[in-house]
Design a protein around this motif. Structure first.
Motif, short mmCIF file in Angstrom:
data_model
loop_
_atom_site.label_atom_id
_atom_site.label_comp_id
_atom_site.label_asym_id
_atom_site.label_seq_id
_atom_site.Cartn_x
_atom_site.Cartn_y
_atom_site.Cartn_z
N LEU A 132 0.83 -1.21 0.00
CA LEU A 132 0.00 0.00 0.00
C LEU A 132 0.86 1.25 0.00
O LEU A 132 0.56 2.23 -0.70
CB LEU A 132 -0.92 0.00 1.22
N TRP A 133 1.93 1.26 0.78
CA TRP A 133 2.81 2.42 0.85
C TRP A 133 3.49 2.68 -0.50
O TRP A 133 3.51 3.81 -1.00
CB TRP A 133 3.85 2.22 1.94
N ARG A 134 4.01 1.62 -1.10
CA ARG A 134 4.69 1.78 -2.39
C ARG A 134 3.72 2.20 -3.48
O ARG A 134 4.03 3.05 -4.32
CB ARG A 134 5.38 0.47 -2.79
N ARG A 135 2.52 1.60 -3.48
CA ARG A 135 1.52 1.95 -4.50
C ARG A 135 1.06 3.39 -4.33
O ARG A 135 0.93 4.13 -5.30
CB ARG A 135 0.34 1.00 -4.39
N ALA A 136 0.84 3.82 -3.08
CA ALA A 136 0.42 5.20 -2.83
C ALA A 136 1.50 6.18 -3.28
O ALA A 136 1.21 7.21 -3.91
CB ALA A 136 0.09 5.39 -1.35
N ARG A 137 2.76 5.86 -3.00
CA ARG A 137 3.86 6.73 -3.42
C ARG A 137 3.96 6.82 -4.93
O ARG A 137 4.13 7.90 -5.50
CB ARG A 137 5.18 6.22 -2.84
N SER A 138 3.86 5.65 -5.60
CA SER A 138 4.01 5.65 -7.05
C SER A 138 2.86 6.38 -7.73
O SER A 138 3.07 7.13 -8.69
CB SER A 138 4.13 4.22 -7.57
N LEU A 139 1.63 6.20 -7.23
CA LEU A 139 0.49 6.87 -7.84
C LEU A 139 0.55 8.38 -7.58
O LEU A 139 0.21 9.18 -8.46
CB LEU A 139 -0.81 6.29 -7.30
N ALA A 140 0.98 8.77 -6.38
CA ALA A 140 1.11 10.20 -6.09
C ALA A 140 2.18 10.83 -6.98
O ALA A 140 1.99 11.92 -7.52
CB ALA A 140 1.44 10.40 -4.61
N ALA A 141 3.31 10.12 -7.14
CA ALA A 141 4.37 10.64 -8.00
C ALA A 141 3.91 10.70 -9.45
O ALA A 141 4.23 11.65 -10.18
CB ALA A 141 5.61 9.77 -7.87
N ALA A 142 3.15 9.69 -9.88
CA ALA A 142 2.64 9.69 -11.25
C ALA A 142 1.67 10.83 -11.49
O ALA A 142 1.70 11.50 -12.53
CB ALA A 142 1.95 8.35 -11.55
N ALA A 143 0.78 11.09 -10.51
CA ALA A 143 -0.17 12.19 -10.64
C ALA A 143 0.56 13.53 -10.70
O ALA A 143 0.19 14.42 -11.49
CB ALA A 143 -1.14 12.17 -9.46
N TRP A 144 1.61 13.68 -9.90
CA TRP A 144 2.39 14.92 -9.93
C TRP A 144 3.10 15.09 -11.26
O TRP A 144 3.12 16.18 -11.84
CB TRP A 144 3.39 14.92 -8.78
N GLU A 145 3.69 13.99 -11.74
CA GLU A 145 4.41 14.06 -13.02
C GLU A 145 3.44 14.37 -14.17
O GLU A 145 3.75 15.15 -15.06
CB GLU A 145 5.13 12.73 -13.28
N ALA A 146 2.25 13.74 -14.11
CA ALA A 146 1.25 13.98 -15.16
C ALA A 146 0.81 15.44 -15.16
O ALA A 146 0.62 16.05 -16.21
CB ALA A 146 0.05 13.06 -14.96
N ALA A 147 0.63 16.01 -13.96
CA ALA A 147 0.17 17.40 -13.87
C ALA A 147 1.21 18.37 -14.41
O ALA A 147 0.86 19.46 -14.89
CB ALA A 147 -0.15 17.74 -12.42
N CYS A 148 2.48 17.97 -14.36
CA CYS A 148 3.56 18.86 -14.82
C CYS A 148 3.86 18.72 -16.31
O CYS A 148 4.66 19.48 -16.85
CB CYS A 148 4.83 18.59 -14.02
N MET A 149 3.23 17.75 -16.96
CA MET A 149 3.52 17.52 -18.37
C MET A 149 2.69 18.43 -19.26
O MET A 149 1.46 18.49 -19.12
CB MET A 149 3.23 16.05 -18.74
N PRO A 150 3.34 19.14 -20.18
CA PRO A 150 2.56 19.92 -21.16
C PRO A 150 1.83 18.97 -22.11
O PRO A 150 2.39 17.96 -22.56
CB PRO A 150 3.63 20.72 -21.90
N THR A 151 0.58 19.24 -22.37
CA THR A 151 -0.21 18.28 -23.14
C THR A 151 -1.25 18.96 -24.01
O THR A 151 -1.64 20.10 -23.74
CB THR A 151 -0.93 17.31 -22.18
N ARG A 152 -1.67 18.24 -25.03
CA ARG A 152 -2.79 18.66 -25.84
C ARG A 152 -3.75 17.48 -25.95
O ARG A 152 -3.38 16.42 -26.46
CB ARG A 152 -2.32 19.09 -27.25
N ASP A 153 -4.93 17.66 -25.40
CA ASP A 153 -5.93 16.59 -25.37
C ASP A 153 -5.42 15.36 -24.62
O ASP A 153 -5.74 14.22 -24.98
CB ASP A 153 -6.35 16.19 -26.79
N GLY A 154 -4.62 15.58 -23.58
CA GLY A 154 -4.16 14.47 -22.75
C GLY A 154 -3.02 13.66 -23.35
O GLY A 154 -2.62 12.65 -22.76
N LEU A 155 -2.48 14.09 -24.49
CA LEU A 155 -1.41 13.35 -25.16
C LEU A 155 -0.08 14.08 -25.00
O LEU A 155 0.01 15.28 -25.24
CB LEU A 155 -1.73 13.17 -26.64
N VAL A 156 0.93 13.33 -24.59
CA VAL A 156 2.29 13.87 -24.45
C VAL A 156 3.20 13.10 -25.39
O VAL A 156 3.29 11.87 -25.31
CB VAL A 156 2.80 13.73 -23.00
#
Length: 319
Positions: free
Chosen positions: A104-128
């Motif tokens: 649970l700890w590792r999954r929560a960390r990885s999903l939180a990091a993924a969400a942060w990385e996704a939010a920082c990615m410039p995108t058009r229509d969700g595609l990077v």
């Protein structure tokens, strides 16, 4: 404590035998739901059973029984559970708790990091689109998620196959496939016997996304060709580093950064291609019903064991 407390443990030992038939013969979306539910319910049922067995052993020890105002002598007389069984159950329960907590700890960390990385990615229509010759494509969960495709992958496929690739990856996000994987792995962390079920889920979510792409394009053969071409391109060239445990790609889940997924060079990709070249699978009511019976039996057995334990506590209570 009677035989009901052991039934979830027995069913967990037998459940992996049904993982491959469910994954191969049942419609992928239904198979994913059934496998995930099986892993989660059986994992919870076995955890409860181990807990009941462990506590039943503790109240046989006079010093511990006194804390709850129970009669250790009555417990030893009325409960057939051997102390050695209770001690083993306690050790297994402790290991299951540690493994589930780490997961649970590792999954929560990885999903939180993924969400942060996704939010920082410039995108058009969700595609990077990433400038990289390594062919890769994956879905990065977030709020919202992102589909990441390398230029190497775009060059490996023709224009008509780009839409198939994107439809496949977007299916991972819209259907929340990462949640199915996380829940199945949680059950397997609590009970290692269930690992084949969690592994099967990582295959059925890919089949689910494949079928979404086939339904969208109306051409199963073209989707099969795209999956094969993408896997072959990735097999020849090292792929991009991904966030372990958080991303879902057309080749499957990566377990290590920079590690080439087994699906790119072993059985699952050819099996996916073969499934796409065949007619769509049905719900297979026999397998679905058998799975439902197993889960119902595990649930009822756990409830019966909890009821037996309640009666035991009432019997050994000191008035």
């Amino acid at each position: 404590m009677h035989v009901a407390v052991y039934l979830p443990l027995l069913l967990s030992a037998l459940a992996p035998l049904g993982a491959r038939p469910l994954a191969e013969r049942c419609e992928p979306r239904l198979a994913t739901w059934l496998l995930t539910a099986s892993s989660l319910i059986l994992g919870a049922a076995t955890t409860v059973s181990l807990g009941l067995l462990a506590v039943a052993g503790l109240i046989r020890i006079p010093q511990l029984a006194a804390l709850g105002h129970w009669s250790a002598h009555t417990a030893q007389h009325d409960d057939p559970t051997q102390l050695s069984v209770s001690l083993l159950a306690g050790l297994l329960l402790g290991g299951a708790a540690v493994m589930a907590g780490r997961m649970l700890w590792r999954r929560a960390r990885s999903l939180a990091a993924a969400a942060w990385e996704a939010a920082c990615m410039p995108t058009r229509d969700g595609l990077v689109v990433m400038e990289n010759d390594a062919p890769d494509a994956f879905a990065l969960p977030g709020l919202p998620g992102r589909v990441v495709v390398s230029t190497g992958m775009l060059h490996a496929l023709d224009e008509s196959e780009h839409d198939i690739l994107l439809t496949h990856e977007r299916a991972h996000l819209t259907a929340h496939h990462y949640a199915f994987v996380a829940l199945a792995q949680l059950g397997a962390a609590a009970n290692p016997l269930l690992r084949p079920l969690a592994a099967a889920v990582t295959y059925t979510i890919e089949r689910w996304a494949d079928e979404n792409a086939a339904a969208s394009t109306g051409d199963r053969r073209r989707v099969a060709r795209t999956v094969g071409k993408a896997a072959l391109a990735a097999h020849r060239t090292p792929t991009l580093s991904r966030m372990a445990g958080a991303t879902l790609g057309i080749f499957g889940i990566r377990t290590h950064r920079g590690h080439r997924d087994r699906l790119a060079s072993a059985g699952p990709v050819p099996r996916r291609v073969a499934a796409l070249l065949a007619p769509p699978l049905g719900s297979h009511p026999v397998l679905a019903a058998a799975t439902a019976v197993v889960l119902a039996a595990a649930t009822l057995a756990t409830a019966e064991a909890a009821h037996d334990f309640h009666l035991l506590l009432a019997t050994v209570g000191i008035s």
